[in-house]
Design an enzyme around this catalytic site. Sequence first.
Site, PDB file in Angstrom:
ATOM      1  N   ARG A  90       0.859  -1.234   0.189  1.00 16.42           N
ATOM      2  CA  ARG A  90      -0.027   0.017  -0.088  1.00 16.42           C
ATOM      3  C   ARG A  90       0.760   1.286  -0.073  1.00 16.42           C
ATOM      4  O   ARG A  90       1.762   1.262   0.638  1.00 16.42           O
ATOM      5  CB  ARG A  90      -0.809  -0.029   1.313  1.00 16.42           C
ATOM      6  CG  ARG A  90      -2.131  -1.051   1.333  1.00 16.42           C
ATOM      7  CD  ARG A  90      -2.954  -0.790   0.135  1.00 16.42           C
ATOM      8  NE  ARG A  90      -3.932   0.378   0.523  1.00 16.42           N
ATOM      9  CZ  ARG A  90      -4.639   1.035  -0.250  1.00 16.42           C
ATOM     10  NH1 ARG A  90      -4.695   0.329  -1.610  1.00 16.42           N
ATOM     11  NH2 ARG A  90      -5.433   2.238  -0.276  1.00 16.42           N
ATOM     12  N   TYR A 140       6.619  -5.146   8.298  1.00 16.34           N
ATOM     13  CA  TYR A 140       6.387  -3.754   8.794  1.00 16.34           C
ATOM     14  C   TYR A 140       6.965  -3.916  10.189  1.00 16.34           C
ATOM     15  O   TYR A 140       6.879  -4.447  10.977  1.00 16.34           O
ATOM     16  CB  TYR A 140       4.800  -3.504   9.015  1.00 16.34           C
ATOM     17  CG  TYR A 140       4.822  -2.228   9.716  1.00 16.34           C
ATOM     18  CD1 TYR A 140       4.920  -0.730   8.892  1.00 16.34           C
ATOM     19  CD2 TYR A 140       4.910  -1.960  11.116  1.00 16.34           C
ATOM     20  CE1 TYR A 140       4.794   0.408   9.617  1.00 16.34           C
ATOM     21  CE2 TYR A 140       5.055  -0.855  11.888  1.00 16.34           C
ATOM     22  CZ  TYR A 140       4.863   0.641  10.981  1.00 16.34           C
ATOM     23  OH  TYR A 140       5.098   1.777  11.521  1.00 16.34           O
TER      24      TYR A 140
END
Length: 379
Positions: free
Chosen positions: A248, A347
């Site tokens: 994203r 992440y």
Amino acid sequence: MKQYDYVIVGSGLFAGVWAYLANKQGKKCLVIEKRDHLGGNIYCEDVEGIHVHKYGAHIFHTSNREVWDFVNSLAEFNRYTNSPVANYKGEMYNMPFNMNTFSKMWGISTPQEAKDIIASQRSSITGEPKNLEEQAISLVGVDIYQKLVKGYTEKQWGRDCKELPAFIIKRLPVRYTYDNNYFNDLYQGIPIGGYNVIIDKLFEGCDVETGVDYLENREKYDALGDCIVYTGTIDSYYGYQYGKLEYRSLRFESQVLDIDNYQGVAVVNYTDRETPYTRVIEHKHFEFGTQPKTVITREYPADWEEGMEPYYPVNDEKNQDLYSQYAKLAEKEERVIFGGRLAEYKYYDMDKVILSAWNGRKRPDYKERSRKKRINKKK
Ligand SMILES: Cc1cc2nc3c(=O)[nH]c(=O)nc-3n(C[C@H](O)[C@H](O)[C@H](O)COP(=O)(O)OP(=O)(O)OC[C@H]3O[C@@H](n4cnc5c(N)ncnc54)[C@H](O)[C@@H]3O)c2cc1C
């Protein structure tokens, strides 16, 4: 003997911590960065005397004492506490969901009243939640979902909450105290003078080339170093041979305003569906700035396409499977170390990426590892 012990590709926190520790051990490092500045995503741009977090708001937080001491040895940290506010069609709510939020939403004052309301609203979902909407309602009830979760999440993912899988939201922290501190960590703050103070210290003593893409000059740089520390995307390293990993992305729109205080807080989340951006950051509040002007940044979620910044990995099953194919290739490399959020498709908060670089440096020397790999292969 090559010219450098390490050719480090990228100049984010992973690369910086690696370079810093290598330097301390007397190793020679060359850092190659394709952007025109060092620092990766924690880089700050100076605009009107304000440190603008160019690649998104970064708040340092950790419960690890060693990491906290380490970053404090590089820069002094201020007492900034992240207390974002949600704006739902002009109604302002404190985050994370806590007694201030509930009191504003329902006009109540005690934890028991809030618990009762949430429990009764949750009960509309029976059985296993089938999608993200049901999952969120089962965690926080209808009102909080409708006003503070739905629109924000749909903008983030570009899809209706009913079409998103339940697993995306595993938990939504609910606090039955009047406490607006977003993080539960023991330590948090912003480096005084901005993150560039840290970046400068991390890369001190390294040779540096910016505006250079390693992948376009691979042979040249491979020949310069004994070992390559690669912090770019792992799929691009392997020429996307198994396919492209998905991300994203975000688009930032910054504006200088001729007023001294736009929103009274560093972070405001826009939680309705209609406002196209998810957050507005007013950078000066990270450092209690008193400049006459202010800089704000609107943050728009975006689908990632090649050429855009890959911000968040999409760690669903399909992408994880693809990543593990690349990870198997990486495992076979004898003189390349893959680290950081892009090379590990993961992440990482800043404290975790520091730890990961530390642990990497603590592994046996890469020459020793290569030797062992060769011996194992022969067996
Ligand atoms: C929007 C956003 C907000 C965040 N907020 C927080 C927060 O509040 N608190 C927190 O703890 N963490 C936060 N993070 C996470 C934080 O950004 C990461 O932990 C950290 O930046 C990871 O560092 P890194 O070195 O792995 O990667 P990066 O900082 O991305 O560094 C990688 C570098 O490699 C360079 N590069 C890539 N490919 C090549 C190539 N082929 N040749 C040359 N150079 C190359 C890139 O240009 C980049 O500079 C946030 C992340 C995002 C996306």
